[in-house]
Design a protein around this motif. Structure first.
Motif, PDB file in Angstrom:
ATOM      1  N   VAL A   1      28.411  37.825  50.149  1.00  0.00           N
ATOM      2  CA  VAL A   1      28.778  39.691  49.464  1.00  0.00           C
ATOM      3  C   VAL A   1      30.376  39.603  48.961  1.00  0.00           C
ATOM      4  O   VAL A   1      31.585  38.651  48.609  1.00  0.00           O
ATOM      5  CB  VAL A   1      29.183  40.085  50.510  1.00  0.00           C
ATOM      6  N   LEU A   2      30.301  41.105  48.152  1.00  0.00           N
ATOM      7  CA  LEU A   2      31.562  41.016  47.372  1.00  0.00           C
ATOM      8  C   LEU A   2      31.954  42.667  47.328  1.00  0.00           C
ATOM      9  O   LEU A   2      31.645  43.831  47.595  1.00  0.00           O
ATOM     10  CB  LEU A   2      31.645  40.913  45.479  1.00  0.00           C
ATOM     11  N   THR A   3      33.350  43.146  47.683  1.00  0.00           N
ATOM     12  CA  THR A   3      33.417  44.321  47.411  1.00  0.00           C
ATOM     13  C   THR A   3      33.821  45.385  46.261  1.00  0.00           C
ATOM     14  O   THR A   3      34.151  44.534  45.621  1.00  0.00           O
ATOM     15  CB  THR A   3      34.968  45.183  47.865  1.00  0.00           C
ATOM     16  N   VAL A   4      33.198  46.482  46.074  1.00  0.00           N
ATOM     17  CA  VAL A   4      32.643  46.821  45.189  1.00  0.00           C
ATOM     18  C   VAL A   4      34.118  47.946  45.370  1.00  0.00           C
ATOM     19  O   VAL A   4      34.859  48.258  44.027  1.00  0.00           O
ATOM     20  CB  VAL A   4      31.915  47.776  45.045  1.00  0.00           C
ATOM     21  N   GLU A   5      34.176  48.620  46.024  1.00  0.00           N
ATOM     22  CA  GLU A   5      35.369  49.520  46.063  1.00  0.00           C
ATOM     23  C   GLU A   5      35.754  49.823  47.821  1.00  0.00           C
ATOM     24  O   GLU A   5      34.910  49.150  48.332  1.00  0.00           O
ATOM     25  CB  GLU A   5      35.508  50.734  45.486  1.00  0.00           C
ATOM     26  N   TYR A   6      37.382  50.161  48.127  1.00  0.00           N
ATOM     27  CA  TYR A   6      37.207  50.916  49.850  1.00  0.00           C
ATOM     28  C   TYR A   6      38.575  51.502  49.132  1.00  0.00           C
ATOM     29  O   TYR A   6      39.409  51.690  48.731  1.00  0.00           O
ATOM     30  CB  TYR A   6      37.926  49.543  50.601  1.00  0.00           C
ATOM     31  N   LYS A   7      38.592  52.480  50.065  1.00  0.00           N
ATOM     32  CA  LYS A   7      39.230  53.717  50.431  1.00  0.00           C
ATOM     33  C   LYS A   7      40.180  53.442  51.632  1.00  0.00           C
ATOM     34  O   LYS A   7      39.198  53.195  52.566  1.00  0.00           O
ATOM     35  CB  LYS A   7      38.684  55.204  51.106  1.00  0.00           C
ATOM     36  N   ILE A   8      41.667  53.388  51.666  1.00  0.00           N
ATOM     37  CA  ILE A   8      41.587  53.147  53.425  1.00  0.00           C
ATOM     38  C   ILE A   8      43.212  54.323  53.513  1.00  0.00           C
ATOM     39  O   ILE A   8      43.312  54.881  52.169  1.00  0.00           O
ATOM     40  CB  ILE A   8      42.740  51.521  52.895  1.00  0.00           C
ATOM     41  N   ASN A   9      43.294  55.017  55.013  1.00  0.00           N
ATOM     42  CA  ASN A   9      43.935  55.467  54.502  1.00  0.00           C
ATOM     43  C   ASN A   9      45.083  54.609  56.026  1.00  0.00           C
ATOM     44  O   ASN A   9      44.417  54.590  56.557  1.00  0.00           O
ATOM     45  CB  ASN A   9      43.211  57.639  55.359  1.00  0.00           C
ATOM     46  N   LEU A  10      46.502  55.159  55.475  1.00  0.00           N
ATOM     47  CA  LEU A  10      47.528  54.480  56.916  1.00  0.00           C
ATOM     48  C   LEU A  10      47.158  55.562  57.419  1.00  0.00           C
ATOM     49  O   LEU A  10      48.443  56.556  56.822  1.00  0.00           O
ATOM     50  CB  LEU A  10      48.255  53.634  55.167  1.00  0.00           C
ATOM     51  N   LEU A  11      47.401  55.327  59.026  1.00  0.00           N
ATOM     52  CA  LEU A  11      46.986  57.254  59.847  1.00  0.00           C
ATOM     53  C   LEU A  11      48.387  56.430  60.690  1.00  0.00           C
ATOM     54  O   LEU A  11      49.523  57.392  60.768  1.00  0.00           O
ATOM     55  CB  LEU A  11      46.350  56.899  60.549  1.00  0.00           C
ATOM     56  N   ALA A  12      49.065  54.939  60.723  1.00  0.00           N
ATOM     57  CA  ALA A  12      50.285  54.895  61.626  1.00  0.00           C
ATOM     58  C   ALA A  12      50.989  53.849  60.629  1.00  0.00           C
ATOM     59  O   ALA A  12      50.664  52.903  60.588  1.00  0.00           O
ATOM     60  CB  ALA A  12      50.578  55.037  62.943  1.00  0.00           C
TER      61      ALA A  12
END
Length: 151
Positions: free
Chosen positions: A82-93
């Motif tokens: 597998v390979l990452t195509v994209e990601y969205k991350i939210n840093l909450l704390a």
């Protein structure tokens, strides 16, 4: 519940994780490997901190990406990767704890694309605080062998 295509998925995923010098560099481990779910644990180290004393957001993203990617890999055929195509991350704390735990899980498994979710928790004195959430798209790759960086 997701069904893996490879009965030996756990050994294959652990071997792949062992091939990642980046995970060794930061001191991450992979203690949980289940069908559609993995966990990466990362103890707090001074060399992983940013200027305010929290584990750097880039490191948080790194373990979230790998945990969710390996969750996807648990479901693929033995000859696929597998390979990452994209990601969205939210840093909450702030990632402020003695240990970070990145939990990766598969939301939807497709023939070519796999949608995953990552959650990162900071553990301090036994209490878990959700510090990041991520959604990721993974691509199944055929015919590309992994490299053993130790050879």
């Amino acid at each position: 519940m997701h069904k893996p295509h490879d009965p030996d998925f756990a050994a294959r995923v652990r071997t792949s994780f062992g091939r990642q010098p980046a995970m060794a560099l930061i001191g991450a481990t992979l203690p949980v490997v289940e069908a559609g779910h993995t966990e990466i644990h990362l103890p707090r180290r001074a060399d992983l901190l940013q200027q305010h004393g929290y584990i750097h957001g880039g490191v948080v993203g790194m373990i979230a990406d790998s945990a969710a990617g390996y969750a996807a890999a648990t479901l693929t055929a033995a000859e696929a990767s597998v390979l990452t195509v994209e990601y969205k991350i939210n840093l909450l704390a702030p990632a402020d704890g003695q240990l970070l735990i990145a939990e990766g899980s598969v939301l939807r498994y497709g023939r070519t694309l796999i949608i995953t979710r990552g959650e990162v928790f900071a553990v301090q004195d036994g209490y878990k605080t959700l510090c990041a959430v991520m959604q990721q798209t993974i691509m199944t790759v055929h015919g590309k062998k992994e490299i053993n960086h130790k050879e």
